[in-house]
Design an enzyme around this catalytic site. Structure first.
Site, short mmCIF file in Angstrom:
data_model
loop_
_atom_site.label_atom_id
_atom_site.label_comp_id
_atom_site.label_asym_id
_atom_site.label_seq_id
_atom_site.Cartn_x
_atom_site.Cartn_y
_atom_site.Cartn_z
N TYR A 142 0.80 -1.21 0.00
CA TYR A 142 0.00 0.00 0.00
C TYR A 142 0.84 1.28 0.00
O TYR A 142 0.31 2.36 0.18
CB TYR A 142 -0.97 0.00 1.20
CG TYR A 142 -1.88 -1.23 1.22
CD1 TYR A 142 -2.22 -1.90 0.04
CD2 TYR A 142 -2.39 -1.73 2.42
CE1 TYR A 142 -3.02 -3.03 0.05
CE2 TYR A 142 -3.21 -2.86 2.43
CZ TYR A 142 -3.52 -3.51 1.24
OH TYR A 142 -4.32 -4.63 1.25
N ASP A 205 -11.52 -3.72 6.71
CA ASP A 205 -10.16 -3.79 6.15
C ASP A 205 -9.43 -2.48 6.48
O ASP A 205 -10.02 -1.53 7.03
CB ASP A 205 -10.21 -4.03 4.62
CG ASP A 205 -8.99 -4.79 4.11
OD1 ASP A 205 -7.86 -4.30 4.33
OD2 ASP A 205 -9.16 -5.85 3.49
N GLY A 231 -10.39 -0.27 9.58
CA GLY A 231 -9.75 -0.48 10.87
C GLY A 231 -8.66 -1.53 10.75
O GLY A 231 -8.47 -2.13 9.68
N ASP A 232 -7.95 -1.71 11.87
CA ASP A 232 -6.84 -2.66 11.92
C ASP A 232 -7.31 -3.82 12.80
O ASP A 232 -7.62 -3.62 13.98
CB ASP A 232 -5.64 -1.94 12.55
CG ASP A 232 -4.42 -2.83 12.67
OD1 ASP A 232 -4.59 -4.06 12.74
OD2 ASP A 232 -3.31 -2.29 12.70
N PHE A 233 -7.37 -5.04 12.21
CA PHE A 233 -7.94 -6.14 13.00
C PHE A 233 -7.03 -6.61 14.14
O PHE A 233 -7.45 -7.41 14.96
CB PHE A 233 -8.47 -7.29 12.14
CG PHE A 233 -7.54 -7.89 11.08
CD1 PHE A 233 -6.21 -8.12 11.32
CD2 PHE A 233 -8.08 -8.25 9.84
CE1 PHE A 233 -5.39 -8.69 10.35
CE2 PHE A 233 -7.27 -8.82 8.86
CZ PHE A 233 -5.91 -9.04 9.11
N HIS A 251 -3.06 -17.45 6.26
CA HIS A 251 -1.80 -17.95 5.68
C HIS A 251 -0.72 -16.88 5.58
O HIS A 251 0.44 -17.20 5.33
CB HIS A 251 -2.06 -18.62 4.31
CG HIS A 251 -2.31 -17.65 3.20
ND1 HIS A 251 -3.53 -17.51 2.60
CD2 HIS A 251 -1.50 -16.75 2.59
CE1 HIS A 251 -3.45 -16.58 1.66
NE2 HIS A 251 -2.23 -16.10 1.64
N ASP A 252 -1.11 -15.61 5.79
CA ASP A 252 -0.13 -14.52 5.62
C ASP A 252 0.72 -14.25 6.86
O ASP A 252 1.76 -13.59 6.77
CB ASP A 252 -0.88 -13.21 5.32
CG ASP A 252 -1.25 -13.10 3.86
OD1 ASP A 252 -0.55 -13.69 3.02
OD2 ASP A 252 -2.26 -12.41 3.57
N1 SAM Z 1 -10.11 -11.61 1.96
C1 SAM Z 1 -9.69 -11.15 0.65
C2 SAM Z 1 -9.68 -12.29 -0.35
O1 SAM Z 1 -9.79 -13.46 0.04
O2 SAM Z 1 -9.53 -11.98 -1.55
C3 SAM Z 1 -8.33 -10.46 0.69
C4 SAM Z 1 -7.19 -11.33 1.08
S1 SAM Z 1 -5.65 -10.44 1.16
C5 SAM Z 1 -4.48 -11.73 1.02
C6 SAM Z 1 -5.55 -9.99 2.89
C7 SAM Z 1 -6.43 -8.81 3.26
O3 SAM Z 1 -6.22 -8.52 4.66
C8 SAM Z 1 -6.09 -7.53 2.49
O4 SAM Z 1 -7.25 -6.96 1.98
C9 SAM Z 1 -5.46 -6.66 3.56
O5 SAM Z 1 -5.63 -5.27 3.34
C10 SAM Z 1 -6.16 -7.12 4.81
N2 SAM Z 1 -5.40 -6.77 6.03
C11 SAM Z 1 -4.07 -6.93 6.24
N3 SAM Z 1 -3.73 -6.48 7.47
C12 SAM Z 1 -4.87 -6.04 8.04
C13 SAM Z 1 -5.16 -5.46 9.31
N4 SAM Z 1 -4.19 -5.26 10.21
N5 SAM Z 1 -6.44 -5.12 9.57
C14 SAM Z 1 -7.44 -5.31 8.64
N6 SAM Z 1 -7.21 -5.87 7.42
C15 SAM Z 1 -5.94 -6.22 7.12
#
Ligand code: SAM
Length: 343
Positions: A142, A205, A231-233, A251-252
């Site tokens: 981003y 997100d 927001g930040d999860f 998985h991330d």
């Molecule tokens: N869920 C969607 C899909 O299956 O296509 C997107 C998957 S993408 C790999 C991971 C998502 O998690 C992204 O949209 C990213 O912006 C969001 N994300 C990452 N860190 C985050 C956080 N701290 N709080 C909220 N969302 C977050």
């Protein structure tokens, strides 16, 4: 003494050439060749080269490669798209993979060029591929509007293609509200409200993502609206919901971050309510599906998991009765329920 000719190792030969085939697909997509050919009669290489602004000889070779790969038809009148190129390779096709292909070319290709170092060091190679270390995967995506848009388009293309199978993997009609954590462009959320008209869906997100979602909203359809919340999860209050969703999120992240996220979801998820996880579920040997095994080579700090590993992980955070559905699509689904408090 004559020995019989060795049997050609066709699988190995195919793998040896695989990178050339991928790159031909990527470059044809990047040059929007499939868009130029969409809904048009056969075109000659010279006409395509003039429209795209490329050399005639280079374009002809690329078009022939695409025809050999089964992406284009070649006749004496010229080149035209196959049905699958029209459906998946044009940038505006309903189930276009164009976004993911461009992400593969611009982001994954440079990372995979450094795979040898990644294996030696056991870490993601952003510094070698892009000249800077990735502190947080998403901050990295981003940092520029262009990269963010590219990443969101990539996520959207896979999410849209898989949404129906994920949304219908289980009967979710008992839930009144759902919150898709890290739900990005809302592709899954829109599918859910279509299939379950009584379900209210919130996409949660990061603010950078929520600010850019309007481009991806379906147009001209009459359906229940999806709500977007930024927001930040890991830190902010999670919206209330009967069903939480994590699609391609677990998985991330490394175990410490997963601990924070699942503890927070478990704390707000009421007993009897549920968590739906969409991921590629590995078999117990962890060698299938190939797509997940190859994805692991990106060397994020997270990992792909098998069905029993997901069960075990979710159980640890108070989720039980885990059911797994292998969908046959690019994402599988795991549904589990928050345990009732002991009497
Ligand atoms: N869920 C969607 C899909 O299956 O296509 C997107 C998957 S993408 C790999 C991971 C998502 O998690 C992204 O949209 C990213 O912006 C969001 N994300 C990452 N860190 C985050 C956080 N701290 N709080 C909220 N969302 C977050």
């Amino acid at each position: 003494m004559s020995e019989s000719a060795p049997k050609l190792p066709s699988k190995i030969l195919e793998l040896m050439d695989g990178f050339r085939a991928s790159k031909a697909l990527f470059v044809a997509s990047k040059l929007k060749i499939f868009d130029h050919l969409k809904h048009r009669g056969p075109l000659k290489a010279v006409d395509i080269a003039n429209e795209v602004g490329t050399s005639v000889c280079g374009t002809e070779r690329l078009l022939d490669a695409c025809a050999a790969l089964g992406l284009l038809e070649k006749t004496p009148q010229g080149y035209s798209n196959t049905d699958s190129a029209n459906a998946y390779l044009t940038s505006d096709g309903e189930y276009s993979l164009h976004g993911y292909i461009i992400h593969s070319n611009d982001h994954l290709w440079p990372l995979f060029t450094n795979l040898e170092s990644a294996v030696k060091e056991g870490s993601r190679q952003n510094h070698r591929a892009f000249g800077k270390k990735a502190e947080d995967l998403f901050k990295d995506y981003y940092h520029s509007e262009e990269v963010k848009q590219r990443f969101m388009a990539a996520m959207h293309s896979i999410a849209h293609l898989t949404a129906r199978d994920v949304a219908t993997a289980f009967d979710l009609s008992r839930f009144k509200s759902a919150c898709d954590l890290g739900g990005c462009t809302g592709a899954l959320a829109h599918e859910l409200v279509q299939i379950y008209p009584n379900l209210k869906v919130t996409v949660f997100d990061l603010p950078e993502v929520i600010a850019n979602t309007s481009y991806f909203q379906p147009s001209g359809q009459h359906m229940a609206p999806v709500t977007f919340v930024s927001g930040d999860f890991f830190k902010d209050n999670l919206p209330e919901a009967d069903l939480y969703i994590l699609s391609r999120v677990l998985h991330d992240w490394p175990d410490e971050k997963i601990h924070v996220l699942l503890s927070r979801i478990s704390a707000v998820c009421k007993p009897g309510n549920a968590l739906l996880v969409a991921e590629i579920v590995l078999d117990e040997k962890k060698t299938h599906p190939l797509r997940a095994v190859l994805q692991s080579l990106s060397m994020t700090e997270g990992k792909q998991r098998s069905g029993s590993e997901y069960k075990q992980l979710l159980e640890k955070y108070g989720f039980t009765n885990t059911e797994i559905k292998i969908t046959g699509n690019l994402l599988d689904a795991v549904l589990c329920f928050k345990k009732n408090l002991s009497p």
